[in-house]
Motif scaffolding. Structure first.
Motif, PDB file in Angstrom:
ATOM      1  N   ASP A  15      64.438  23.521-130.595  1.00 39.35           N
ATOM      2  CA  ASP A  15      64.540  24.228-131.860  1.00 39.35           C
ATOM      3  C   ASP A  15      63.217  24.049-132.594  1.00 39.35           C
ATOM      4  O   ASP A  15      63.063  23.165-133.423  1.00 39.35           O
ATOM      5  CB  ASP A  15      65.703  23.685-132.688  1.00 39.35           C
ATOM      6  CG  ASP A  15      65.867  24.413-134.003  1.00 39.35           C
ATOM      7  OD1 ASP A  15      65.308  25.513-134.150  1.00 39.35           O
ATOM      8  OD2 ASP A  15      66.546  23.872-134.886  1.00 39.35           O
ATOM      9  N   SER A  16      62.221  24.898-132.257  1.00 44.97           N
ATOM     10  CA  SER A  16      60.875  24.747-132.802  1.00 44.97           C
ATOM     11  C   SER A  16      60.730  25.377-134.174  1.00 44.97           C
ATOM     12  O   SER A  16      59.720  25.182-134.831  1.00 44.97           O
ATOM     13  CB  SER A  16      59.851  25.342-131.831  1.00 44.97           C
ATOM     14  OG  SER A  16      60.231  26.643-131.443  1.00 44.97           O
ATOM     15  N   GLY A  17      61.729  26.117-134.628  1.00 45.35           N
ATOM     16  CA  GLY A  17      61.664  26.730-135.947  1.00 45.35           C
ATOM     17  C   GLY A  17      60.704  27.901-136.003  1.00 45.35           C
ATOM     18  O   GLY A  17      60.127  28.319-135.010  1.00 45.35           O
ATOM     19  N   GLY A  73      60.941  33.493-134.475  1.00 46.05           N
ATOM     20  CA  GLY A  73      62.013  32.593-134.857  1.00 46.05           C
ATOM     21  C   GLY A  73      61.911  31.229-134.203  1.00 46.05           C
ATOM     22  O   GLY A  73      62.342  30.235-134.768  1.00 46.05           O
ATOM     23  N   ASP A  74      61.310  31.181-133.003  1.00 46.43           N
ATOM     24  CA  ASP A  74      61.181  29.921-132.267  1.00 46.43           C
ATOM     25  C   ASP A  74      60.306  30.137-131.035  1.00 46.43           C
ATOM     26  O   ASP A  74      59.833  31.245-130.784  1.00 46.43           O
ATOM     27  CB  ASP A  74      62.552  29.363-131.879  1.00 46.43           C
ATOM     28  CG  ASP A  74      63.384  30.313-131.033  1.00 46.43           C
ATOM     29  OD1 ASP A  74      62.822  31.238-130.396  1.00 46.43           O
ATOM     30  OD2 ASP A  74      64.609  30.142-131.002  1.00 46.43           O
ATOM     31  N   PHE A 104      50.779  28.585-136.888  1.00 42.57           N
ATOM     32  CA  PHE A 104      51.372  27.854-138.000  1.00 42.57           C
ATOM     33  C   PHE A 104      52.820  27.586-137.639  1.00 42.57           C
ATOM     34  O   PHE A 104      53.588  28.518-137.437  1.00 42.57           O
ATOM     35  CB  PHE A 104      51.267  28.670-139.290  1.00 42.57           C
ATOM     36  CG  PHE A 104      49.845  29.023-139.644  1.00 42.57           C
ATOM     37  CD1 PHE A 104      49.072  28.155-140.404  1.00 42.57           C
ATOM     38  CD2 PHE A 104      49.272  30.195-139.188  1.00 42.57           C
ATOM     39  CE1 PHE A 104      47.757  28.462-140.720  1.00 42.57           C
ATOM     40  CE2 PHE A 104      47.959  30.519-139.496  1.00 42.57           C
ATOM     41  CZ  PHE A 104      47.201  29.643-140.264  1.00 42.57           C
ATOM     42  N   GLY A 105      53.175  26.316-137.517  1.00 41.25           N
ATOM     43  CA  GLY A 105      54.517  25.939-137.118  1.00 41.25           C
ATOM     44  C   GLY A 105      54.462  24.889-136.027  1.00 41.25           C
ATOM     45  O   GLY A 105      53.430  24.263-135.798  1.00 41.25           O
ATOM     46  N   ILE A 111      53.889  26.200-124.922  1.00 40.82           N
ATOM     47  CA  ILE A 111      53.313  27.316-125.688  1.00 40.82           C
ATOM     48  C   ILE A 111      51.911  26.938-126.139  1.00 40.82           C
ATOM     49  O   ILE A 111      50.960  27.710-125.982  1.00 40.82           O
ATOM     50  CB  ILE A 111      54.192  27.669-126.910  1.00 40.82           C
ATOM     51  CG1 ILE A 111      55.600  28.076-126.487  1.00 40.82           C
ATOM     52  CG2 ILE A 111      53.522  28.734-127.776  1.00 40.82           C
ATOM     53  CD1 ILE A 111      55.713  29.363-125.720  1.00 40.82           C
ATOM     54  N   VAL A 112      51.747  25.744-126.680  1.00 44.72           N
ATOM     55  CA  VAL A 112      50.432  25.285-127.133  1.00 44.72           C
ATOM     56  C   VAL A 112      49.458  25.247-125.964  1.00 44.72           C
ATOM     57  O   VAL A 112      48.326  25.720-126.074  1.00 44.72           O
ATOM     58  CB  VAL A 112      50.532  23.900-127.813  1.00 44.72           C
ATOM     59  CG1 VAL A 112      49.155  23.358-128.161  1.00 44.72           C
ATOM     60  CG2 VAL A 112      51.397  23.992-129.060  1.00 44.72           C
TER      61      VAL A 112
END
Length: 144
Positions: A15-17, A73-74, A104-105, A111-112
């Protein structure tokens, strides 16, 4: 779906937001019209099929720069976008180069890693973890 203390949901995903991308692109000389066409097609595709909550593209013709903002969203939404949109992304990239890519997040580690060296070619990259905030997505014209 519930989230554990570790940030993992009961479905096994993180849940990465909310995650915001800001991509600054330098448009190649002589490619302004091609860039405009490619970005318009890409945005139309993701509006219809993509998981983004928001996509906005701004252009500075004098400096030949474009800025794309995408709200997800995530991390799962980012993975879905990449899987669906790769041909459109490649078409856009035929007309520009990435000058800076900012995230940002709190995206998942994979993903990074993928953003740091897409296709094995590094570019200026920044990551700013989320502190606080909220999202209000209703467009002002829609409320009128």
């Amino acid at each position: 779906m519930t989230t554990t203390d570790s940030g993992t949901t009961d479905s096994g995903t993180t849940d990465s937001g909310t995650i915001l991308f800001r991509n600054t692109m330098r448009i190649t000389d002589g490619h302004l019209d091609g860039f405009r066409d490619a970005i318009a097609q890409a945005v139309a595709f993701v509006e219809e099929h993509g998981p983004q909550l928001m996509v906005e593209v701004f252009i500075d013709e004098e400096r030949m720069l474009a800025h794309s903002f995408q709200l997800y969203g995530d991390s799962d939404a980012i993975r879905t976008h990449w899987r669906l949109s790769d041909p459109y992304i490649r078409e856009v990239m035929e007309h520009c180069t990435v000058q800076r890519f900012e995230v940002f997040g709190d995206p998942d580690d994979d993903i990074v890693a993928a953003l740091r060296t897409p296709d094995g070619v590094p570019f200026p990259f920044g990551l700013s973890p989320r502190l606080t905030g909220f999202t209000r997505l209703q467009h002002p014209r829609a409320a009128a």
